[in-house]
Design a protein around this motif. Structure first.
Motif, PDB file in Angstrom:
ATOM      1  N   ASP A 145       2.538  -4.402   6.238  1.00  9.51           N
ATOM      2  CA  ASP A 145       1.537  -3.975   7.217  1.00  9.51           C
ATOM      3  C   ASP A 145       0.134  -4.468   6.848  1.00  9.51           C
ATOM      4  O   ASP A 145      -0.837  -4.158   7.536  1.00  9.51           O
ATOM      5  CB  ASP A 145       1.527  -2.437   7.316  1.00  9.51           C
ATOM      6  CG  ASP A 145       2.808  -1.903   7.950  1.00  9.51           C
ATOM      7  OD1 ASP A 145       3.539  -2.711   8.549  1.00  9.51           O
ATOM      8  OD2 ASP A 145       3.080  -0.689   7.824  1.00  9.51           O
ATOM      9  N   GLY A 146       0.038  -5.162   5.706  1.00  9.34           N
ATOM     10  CA  GLY A 146      -1.245  -5.752   5.332  1.00  9.34           C
ATOM     11  C   GLY A 146      -2.154  -4.857   4.507  1.00  9.34           C
ATOM     12  O   GLY A 146      -3.356  -5.127   4.378  1.00  9.34           O
ATOM     13  N   VAL A 147      -1.612  -3.786   3.935  1.00  8.37           N
ATOM     14  CA  VAL A 147      -2.434  -2.881   3.116  1.00  8.37           C
ATOM     15  C   VAL A 147      -2.745  -3.573   1.777  1.00  8.37           C
ATOM     16  O   VAL A 147      -1.827  -3.934   1.032  1.00  8.37           O
ATOM     17  CB  VAL A 147      -1.701  -1.537   2.880  1.00  8.37           C
ATOM     18  CG1 VAL A 147      -2.479  -0.646   1.911  1.00  8.37           C
ATOM     19  CG2 VAL A 147      -1.465  -0.833   4.217  1.00  8.37           C
ATOM     20  N   PRO A 148      -4.042  -3.781   1.444  1.00  6.13           N
ATOM     21  CA  PRO A 148      -4.410  -4.598   0.284  1.00  6.13           C
ATOM     22  C   PRO A 148      -3.824  -4.114  -1.058  1.00  6.13           C
ATOM     23  O   PRO A 148      -3.341  -4.939  -1.841  1.00  6.13           O
ATOM     24  CB  PRO A 148      -5.942  -4.509   0.266  1.00  6.13           C
ATOM     25  CG  PRO A 148      -6.329  -4.180   1.677  1.00  6.13           C
ATOM     26  CD  PRO A 148      -5.219  -3.338   2.209  1.00  6.13           C
ATOM     27  N   GLY A 149      -3.859  -2.808  -1.330  1.00  2.71           N
ATOM     28  CA  GLY A 149      -3.360  -2.306  -2.618  1.00  2.71           C
ATOM     29  C   GLY A 149      -1.879  -2.607  -2.812  1.00  2.71           C
ATOM     30  O   GLY A 149      -1.431  -2.945  -3.914  1.00  2.71           O
ATOM     31  N   ALA A 150      -1.104  -2.511  -1.716  1.00  2.16           N
ATOM     32  CA  ALA A 150       0.338  -2.778  -1.782  1.00  2.16           C
ATOM     33  C   ALA A 150       0.578  -4.280  -1.959  1.00  2.16           C
ATOM     34  O   ALA A 150       1.434  -4.702  -2.743  1.00  2.16           O
ATOM     35  CB  ALA A 150       1.020  -2.271  -0.512  1.00  2.16           C
ATOM     36  N   GLN A 151      -0.194  -5.094  -1.236  1.00  2.00           N
ATOM     37  CA  GLN A 151      -0.047  -6.553  -1.373  1.00  2.00           C
ATOM     38  C   GLN A 151      -0.407  -6.993  -2.788  1.00  2.00           C
ATOM     39  O   GLN A 151       0.238  -7.868  -3.363  1.00  2.00           O
ATOM     40  CB  GLN A 151      -0.945  -7.264  -0.351  1.00  2.00           C
ATOM     41  CG  GLN A 151      -0.426  -7.109   1.068  1.00  2.00           C
ATOM     42  CD  GLN A 151      -1.293  -7.821   2.091  1.00  2.00           C
ATOM     43  OE1 GLN A 151      -2.506  -7.941   1.912  1.00  2.00           O
ATOM     44  NE2 GLN A 151      -0.679  -8.282   3.172  1.00  2.00           N
ATOM     45  N   ARG A 152      -1.428  -6.351  -3.364  1.00  2.00           N
ATOM     46  CA  ARG A 152      -1.861  -6.714  -4.708  1.00  2.00           C
ATOM     47  C   ARG A 152      -0.799  -6.344  -5.743  1.00  2.00           C
ATOM     48  O   ARG A 152      -0.573  -7.066  -6.715  1.00  2.00           O
ATOM     49  CB  ARG A 152      -3.192  -6.011  -5.021  1.00  2.00           C
ATOM     50  CG  ARG A 152      -3.896  -6.603  -6.202  1.00  2.00           C
ATOM     51  CD  ARG A 152      -5.282  -5.999  -6.374  1.00  2.00           C
ATOM     52  NE  ARG A 152      -5.687  -6.132  -7.782  1.00  2.00           N
ATOM     53  CZ  ARG A 152      -6.553  -5.349  -8.390  1.00  2.00           C
ATOM     54  NH1 ARG A 152      -7.138  -4.359  -7.726  1.00  2.00           N
ATOM     55  NH2 ARG A 152      -6.855  -5.532  -9.657  1.00  2.00           N
ATOM     56  N   ALA A 153      -0.132  -5.203  -5.521  1.00  2.00           N
ATOM     57  CA  ALA A 153       0.940  -4.790  -6.443  1.00  2.00           C
ATOM     58  C   ALA A 153       2.064  -5.836  -6.452  1.00  2.00           C
ATOM     59  O   ALA A 153       2.590  -6.208  -7.510  1.00  2.00           O
ATOM     60  CB  ALA A 153       1.477  -3.416  -6.050  1.00  2.00           C
ATOM     61  N   PHE A 154       2.432  -6.355  -5.277  1.00  2.00           N
ATOM     62  CA  PHE A 154       3.467  -7.397  -5.209  1.00  2.00           C
ATOM     63  C   PHE A 154       2.958  -8.726  -5.769  1.00  2.00           C
ATOM     64  O   PHE A 154       3.717  -9.487  -6.378  1.00  2.00           O
ATOM     65  CB  PHE A 154       3.956  -7.582  -3.762  1.00  2.00           C
ATOM     66  CG  PHE A 154       5.068  -6.636  -3.400  1.00  2.00           C
ATOM     67  CD1 PHE A 154       6.343  -6.822  -3.915  1.00  2.00           C
ATOM     68  CD2 PHE A 154       4.837  -5.551  -2.563  1.00  2.00           C
ATOM     69  CE1 PHE A 154       7.375  -5.949  -3.594  1.00  2.00           C
ATOM     70  CE2 PHE A 154       5.862  -4.673  -2.242  1.00  2.00           C
ATOM     71  CZ  PHE A 154       7.136  -4.874  -2.762  1.00  2.00           C
ATOM     72  N   GLN A 155       1.658  -8.999  -5.575  1.00  2.00           N
ATOM     73  CA  GLN A 155       1.072 -10.218  -6.133  1.00  2.00           C
ATOM     74  C   GLN A 155       1.170 -10.192  -7.666  1.00  2.00           C
ATOM     75  O   GLN A 155       1.517 -11.193  -8.304  1.00  2.00           O
ATOM     76  CB  GLN A 155      -0.403 -10.311  -5.684  1.00  2.00           C
ATOM     77  CG  GLN A 155      -1.139 -11.542  -6.168  1.00  2.00           C
ATOM     78  CD  GLN A 155      -0.682 -12.824  -5.454  1.00  2.00           C
ATOM     79  OE1 GLN A 155      -0.217 -12.763  -4.320  1.00  2.00           O
ATOM     80  NE2 GLN A 155      -0.790 -13.956  -6.137  1.00  2.00           N
ATOM     81  N   THR A 156       0.877  -9.025  -8.252  1.00  2.00           N
ATOM     82  CA  THR A 156       0.964  -8.856  -9.707  1.00  2.00           C
ATOM     83  C   THR A 156       2.390  -9.107 -10.182  1.00  2.00           C
ATOM     84  O   THR A 156       2.622  -9.832 -11.158  1.00  2.00           O
ATOM     85  CB  THR A 156       0.515  -7.417 -10.093  1.00  2.00           C
ATOM     86  OG1 THR A 156      -0.848  -7.274  -9.712  1.00  2.00           O
ATOM     87  CG2 THR A 156       0.661  -7.167 -11.577  1.00  2.00           C
ATOM     88  N   LEU A 157       3.358  -8.514  -9.470  1.00  2.00           N
ATOM     89  CA  LEU A 157       4.780  -8.731  -9.797  1.00  2.00           C
ATOM     90  C   LEU A 157       5.100 -10.225  -9.773  1.00  2.00           C
ATOM     91  O   LEU A 157       5.673 -10.778 -10.711  1.00  2.00           O
ATOM     92  CB  LEU A 157       5.632  -7.956  -8.785  1.00  2.00           C
ATOM     93  CG  LEU A 157       7.162  -8.083  -8.844  1.00  2.00           C
ATOM     94  CD1 LEU A 157       7.799  -6.823  -8.253  1.00  2.00           C
ATOM     95  CD2 LEU A 157       7.714  -9.299  -8.117  1.00  2.00           C
ATOM     96  N   ALA A 158       4.687 -10.899  -8.691  1.00  2.00           N
ATOM     97  CA  ALA A 158       5.021 -12.316  -8.495  1.00  2.00           C
ATOM     98  C   ALA A 158       4.379 -13.184  -9.564  1.00  2.00           C
ATOM     99  O   ALA A 158       5.028 -14.081 -10.121  1.00  2.00           O
ATOM    100  CB  ALA A 158       4.559 -12.757  -7.108  1.00  2.00           C
ATOM    101  N   GLU A 159       3.118 -12.938  -9.882  1.00  2.00           N
ATOM    102  CA  GLU A 159       2.413 -13.785 -10.861  1.00  2.00           C
ATOM    103  C   GLU A 159       3.067 -13.693 -12.238  1.00  2.00           C
ATOM    104  O   GLU A 159       3.327 -14.704 -12.883  1.00  2.00           O
ATOM    105  CB  GLU A 159       0.941 -13.363 -10.956  1.00  2.00           C
ATOM    106  CG  GLU A 159       0.132 -13.912  -9.807  1.00  2.00           C
ATOM    107  CD  GLU A 159      -1.311 -13.432  -9.812  1.00  2.00           C
ATOM    108  OE1 GLU A 159      -1.746 -12.825 -10.816  1.00  2.00           O
ATOM    109  OE2 GLU A 159      -1.993 -13.676  -8.796  1.00  2.00           O
ATOM    110  N   HIS A 160       3.331 -12.457 -12.683  1.00  2.00           N
ATOM    111  CA  HIS A 160       3.902 -12.297 -14.020  1.00  2.00           C
ATOM    112  C   HIS A 160       5.347 -12.810 -14.083  1.00  2.00           C
ATOM    113  O   HIS A 160       5.747 -13.446 -15.057  1.00  2.00           O
ATOM    114  CB  HIS A 160       3.832 -10.835 -14.464  1.00  2.00           C
ATOM    115  CG  HIS A 160       2.425 -10.374 -14.689  1.00  2.00           C
ATOM    116  ND1 HIS A 160       1.507 -11.115 -15.393  1.00  2.00           N
ATOM    117  CD2 HIS A 160       1.773  -9.248 -14.307  1.00  2.00           C
ATOM    118  CE1 HIS A 160       0.352 -10.477 -15.431  1.00  2.00           C
ATOM    119  NE2 HIS A 160       0.488  -9.336 -14.778  1.00  2.00           N
ATOM    120  N   LEU A 161       6.111 -12.543 -13.030  1.00  2.00           N
ATOM    121  CA  LEU A 161       7.497 -13.013 -13.017  1.00  2.00           C
ATOM    122  C   LEU A 161       7.539 -14.546 -12.991  1.00  2.00           C
ATOM    123  O   LEU A 161       8.332 -15.169 -13.708  1.00  2.00           O
ATOM    124  CB  LEU A 161       8.238 -12.421 -11.813  1.00  2.00           C
ATOM    125  CG  LEU A 161       9.712 -12.792 -11.667  1.00  2.00           C
ATOM    126  CD1 LEU A 161      10.509 -12.403 -12.908  1.00  2.00           C
ATOM    127  CD2 LEU A 161      10.319 -12.133 -10.422  1.00  2.00           C
TER     128      LEU A 161
END
Ligand SMILES: [Zn+2]
Length: 313
Positions: A222-238
């Motif tokens: 839905d475009g909520v920044p905090g949720a998108q950032r949490a997935f971004q963190t997952l993606a970057e580290h993985l």
């Protein structure tokens, strides 16, 4: 008569049984059982081992009524499995140290049994899916994103266990020095950023709010920044961790499974970018990374097919 092979996926809170004729699942059974709690309550190694054997035999006997011609059993178990089929330890299920589960279950069922680490079994399930597409790959990295972060590796068509069954513990690669505390005793492990709990921790850190992964995925879409950032963190580290693994193994195929892989839309593109950015030029663009094909059947299917291949070929 078609030969049938049973695959069992042992999880922390449920056991899943599937009977396979070649790659097709012809019968299945699932039972909810919190093995972690039950084994803790059992109190002793003997009682915990008995409990696990009874649970596995129970599922087998139930399916055998429908499928009397089951020829072998493959068990995907969350723990360190040695080359001899001994469960050296299960980090999440107590009282199962040095448990000769493979031979004990074979004696109980009077059938050939193969025991494999759960992520390795899932890796083999995904490897089979590649083979079915006539893919020439001989190696594959599998990452299961669930309660924890599990890793499996197929090398020359077979799971690689390592000397003591603890190969590919990629959930405990350090991705943030001095970062979040991990159950293994270290800090900043991949698991603390890329598992379900890691995602929850990131979302809490960025928004001050608690939510489960399904809600966080919905919010991210839905475009909520905090949720998108949490997935971004997952993606970057993985992505960074997988780039290190590829630099060591020079493997071309990566499949992502586990419950969180269902939220691929929320992190897949960022994961591909992170992996690519962290790669050396010689390996850049050689790797195909994708969500798994076998879904939540991967472990069960992989265990059944691996048992068939190892025990009968
Ligand atoms: Zn750790």
């Amino acid at each position: 008569m078609t030969t049938l092979h049973l695959g069992v996926d042992v999880g922390g809170t449920n056991l899943r049984f599937g009977v396979f004729a070649d790659v097709e699942c012809v019968a299945s059974y699932r039972t909810e059982m919190n093995l972690r709690e039950r084994c803790a309550q059992a109190g002793t190694a003997e009682a915990a081992q008995k409990l696990v054997l009874e649970a596995l035999a129970g599922g087998y006997h139930r399916l055998r009524e429908q499928c009397p011609e089951i020829a072998s059993v493959g068990v995907a178990f969350p723990g360190f499995v040695t080359a001899e089929g001994v469960l050296r330890q299960s980090p999440n299920i107590p009282h199962l140290e040095k448990f000769a589960l493979e031979s004990a279950l074979a004696d109980t069922l009077q059938l050939p049994v193969l025991l494999e680490n759960d992520a390795n079994a899932a890796a083999f399930g995904e490897f089979w899916a590649l083979r079915q597409q006539n893919h020439a790959a001989q190696s594959l990295i599998y990452v299961g994103l669930g309660t924890g972060v599990g890793g499996g590796w197929i090398q020359s068509g077979r799971p690689w266990r390592g000397e003591g069954g603890a190969a590919m513990e990629i959930g405990h690669l350090t991705v943030v020095p001095g970062g979040r505390r991990c159950g293994c005793g270290n800090q900043g492990c991949l698991e603390q950023y890329a598992s379900a709990q890691g995602l929850i921790s990131s979302y809490l850190e960025y928004t001050g709010m608690n939510a489960d992964p399904k809600i966080i995925a919905q919010l991210a879409q839905d475009g909520v920044p905090g949720a998108q950032r949490a997935f971004q963190t997952l993606a970057e580290h993985l992505g960074q961790a997988l780039a290190h693994v590829v630099k060591v193994l020079d493997c071309r195929q990566i499949r992502i499974g586990g419950g969180l892989s269902g939220a691929w839309n929320c992190f897949g593109a960022a994961l591909e970018t992170s992996l690519r950015d962290s790669m050396i030029p010689a390996l850049r663009d050689t790797v195909e990374i994708a969500p798994g094909n076998a879904g939540d059947e991967a472990g069960m299917r992989g265990a059944a097919l691996l048992a068939r291949e190892v025990l009968f070929d």
